[in-house]
Motif scaffolding. Structure first.
Motif, PDB file in Angstrom:
ATOM      1  N   ILE A   7       0.671  -1.197  -0.141  1.00 23.82           N
ATOM      2  CA  ILE A   7      -0.270  -0.238  -0.002  1.00 23.82           C
ATOM      3  C   ILE A   7       0.924   1.123   0.057  1.00 23.82           C
ATOM      4  O   ILE A   7       2.097   1.207   0.662  1.00 23.82           O
ATOM      5  CB  ILE A   7      -1.011  -0.027   1.130  1.00 23.82           C
ATOM      6  N   ARG A   8       0.626   2.204  -0.835  1.00 29.50           N
ATOM      7  CA  ARG A   8       1.362   3.446  -0.861  1.00 29.50           C
ATOM      8  C   ARG A   8       0.720   4.411   0.357  1.00 29.50           C
ATOM      9  O   ARG A   8      -0.425   4.502   0.308  1.00 29.50           O
ATOM     10  CB  ARG A   8       1.152   3.964  -2.247  1.00 29.50           C
ATOM     11  N   ARG A  38      12.009  11.123   9.161  1.00 28.93           N
ATOM     12  CA  ARG A  38      11.223  12.293   9.266  1.00 28.93           C
ATOM     13  C   ARG A  38       9.758  12.114   8.747  1.00 28.93           C
ATOM     14  O   ARG A  38       8.950  13.043   8.572  1.00 28.93           O
ATOM     15  CB  ARG A  38      11.911  13.609   8.468  1.00 28.93           C
ATOM     16  N   VAL A  39       9.545  10.921   8.387  1.00 28.74           N
ATOM     17  CA  VAL A  39       8.336  10.568   7.907  1.00 28.74           C
ATOM     18  C   VAL A  39       7.297   9.965   9.019  1.00 28.74           C
ATOM     19  O   VAL A  39       7.782   9.038   9.388  1.00 28.74           O
ATOM     20  CB  VAL A  39       8.324   9.540   6.818  1.00 28.74           C
ATOM     21  N   THR A  40       6.091  10.390   8.913  1.00 27.57           N
ATOM     22  CA  THR A  40       5.059   9.749   9.677  1.00 27.57           C
ATOM     23  C   THR A  40       4.024   9.338   8.849  1.00 27.57           C
ATOM     24  O   THR A  40       3.556   9.574   8.089  1.00 27.57           O
ATOM     25  CB  THR A  40       4.552  10.796  10.678  1.00 27.57           C
ATOM     26  N   SER A 141       7.163   1.454   4.273  1.00 23.53           N
ATOM     27  CA  SER A 141       8.163   2.172   3.143  1.00 23.53           C
ATOM     28  C   SER A 141       7.149   2.879   2.105  1.00 23.53           C
ATOM     29  O   SER A 141       5.888   2.803   2.354  1.00 23.53           O
ATOM     30  CB  SER A 141       8.756   1.084   2.549  1.00 23.53           C
ATOM     31  N   TRP A 142       7.650   3.468   1.229  1.00 17.68           N
ATOM     32  CA  TRP A 142       6.943   4.205   0.228  1.00 17.68           C
ATOM     33  C   TRP A 142       5.708   3.081  -0.464  1.00 17.68           C
ATOM     34  O   TRP A 142       4.874   3.506  -1.135  1.00 17.68           O
ATOM     35  CB  TRP A 142       7.713   4.514  -0.908  1.00 17.68           C
TER      36      TRP A 142
END
Ligand SMILES: [Zn+2]
Length: 171
Positions: A7-8, A38-40, A141-142
């Protein structure tokens, strides 16, 4: 139980209509966050009315700690202000001394706030801890997100619902 789905981050993820904690019919939601660097990543997991109420109910020890925390924060701020004003050299302008004292006071107060926040979290009821720990994002992840579900009924329904997007959690 670890379940990895393809899933993105912007894509909507289907959740079964049952509570993530007790598998009763769900009418409410609970925010689940995970920060990596830094990604939530944030998703809304389904919750039943009872678990939702429990999650937002503060026990007496928690409320007491919150009150003490507020008093302690105010006290620490005033005390640091006074001590800092005493310790800064009198040859500095008064404005600068007040500024330095305020800065020191805010740093100390921030520390006290964080300290009490942790105490309040530790004072949460076992039921509330169980609800909060019913679901976690263990990795993302992305292109994929790995969930950790405590309730097996929920995990099985989630797996069914996302069958085409399942991935091996070990990869
Ligand atoms: Zn529930």
């Amino acid at each position: 139980m670890l379940i990895k789905v393809k899933i993105r981050p912007q894509e909507a993820l289907p959740f079964p209509g049952i509570c993530v904690c007790c598998a009763h019919p769900a009418a409410e939601r609970m925010d689940v966050r995970r920060r990596m660097g830094r990604v939530t990543r944030m998703v809304e997991a389904p919750l039943c009315v009872d678990c939702h109420r429990e999650l937002h109910r503060h026990s007496a020890p928690e409320k007491r700690l919150q009150t003490i925390g507020r008093l302690a924060t105010g006290g620490a701020l005033l005390l640091t202000l006074a001590v800092a004003l005493l310790l800064t050299p009198a040859r500095m302008t008064f404005g600068l001394r007040v500024l330095l004292a305020l800065l020191a006071g805010l740093i100390v107060a921030e520390g006290v706030v964080l300290w009490f926040r942790r105490l309040v979290q530790n004072a949460a009821s076992p039921e509330r801890k169980a609800i909060r720990e019913a679901v976690a994002i263990s990795h993302f992840s992305w292109r994929a997100t790995t969930f950790d579900f405590a309730n097996e009924t929920f995990a099985a329904r989630f797996q069914q619902l996302n069958q085409p997007y399942l991935m091996d959690p070990k990869t």
